[in-house]
Design an enzyme around this catalytic site. Sequence first.
Site, mmCIF file in Angstrom:
data_model
loop_
_atom_site.group_PDB
_atom_site.id
_atom_site.type_symbol
_atom_site.label_atom_id
_atom_site.label_comp_id
_atom_site.label_asym_id
_atom_site.label_seq_id
_atom_site.Cartn_x
_atom_site.Cartn_y
_atom_site.Cartn_z
ATOM 1 N N SER A 138 -42.211 -7.766 62.339
ATOM 2 C CA SER A 138 -42.376 -7.676 61.073
ATOM 3 C C SER A 138 -42.895 -8.195 59.898
ATOM 4 O O SER A 138 -42.668 -9.665 60.709
ATOM 5 C CB SER A 138 -41.018 -7.070 60.167
ATOM 6 O OG SER A 138 -40.686 -6.702 59.427
ATOM 7 N N TYR A 151 -31.639 -7.415 58.751
ATOM 8 C CA TYR A 151 -33.299 -6.707 59.096
ATOM 9 C C TYR A 151 -33.789 -7.938 59.176
ATOM 10 O O TYR A 151 -35.030 -8.058 60.854
ATOM 11 C CB TYR A 151 -33.762 -5.945 58.709
ATOM 12 C CG TYR A 151 -35.263 -5.235 58.518
ATOM 13 C CD1 TYR A 151 -35.441 -4.456 59.733
ATOM 14 C CD2 TYR A 151 -36.331 -5.504 57.978
ATOM 15 C CE1 TYR A 151 -36.341 -3.815 60.028
ATOM 16 C CE2 TYR A 151 -37.165 -5.335 58.477
ATOM 17 C CZ TYR A 151 -37.624 -4.320 59.156
ATOM 18 O OH TYR A 151 -39.288 -3.939 59.813
#
Length: 250
Positions: A138, A151
């Site tokens: 990400s 996350y």
Amino acid sequence: MRLVDKVALITGGASGIGRATASLFAAEGAAVVIADRDGAAAEQAARDIGDRATAVEMDVSRAAEVTAGVAAAVASHGRIDILVNNAGYGARGSVVETEEEAWDALMATNLKGVYLCARTVIPLMEKQGGGVIVNTGSYTASAAIRDRAAYVASKGGVVALSRAMALDHIDQNIRVNCIAPGTIFSPYFDKMLAAAPDPAAMQRELDGRAPIGRMGRPDEIARAILFLASDDSAFVVGSVLTADGGTTAW
């Protein structure tokens, strides 16, 4: 037809980036195995894609399920040439707000799942003479966002693990790279928008995360993954390909 005669195992393949990648890989000539903990959704995705796709129900956080899923893929196709470690999810909360159980569950899928799948598939690739692994990281590994501590940490781990795997296994002709998507529209955001008090305002906020002025599409990330999975990227090893609409350029 850049993936003719290749067999690809794609985790989290029933929706979003995973499904778009499975569809594109099939169109490029690969046999694709869609692995997802939602077995019914994986089966539906395989039916939608067509004869080149099969499905396995697999929770990447559970070693026994990974072993069984990989064995099923090999039983059906004889080999695995490409592994796309895409399964993952997000959760709100700072470190103070995140319960230990929620932290462990997210890490088990987003980071441990990459380890378990790679640990299981790499020996097969070594026996075959090589292969390709693409891990989904990400942009938040480079530019953190608020209220997503677990996350962000998990995706930072995926990026670092990808580089370590790349160095450890290039001598076995196994190329490992990482894709770092920006904010990509997916069923996750469908649910978020549906639950928002002001969906239009939330949509504007999501679109405004990137200089390009919109969220990305799963098919746009799938094409970047195809590049990393194909011989077009034969000299790319241990790299992070960022596809975030310019977010990390800010």
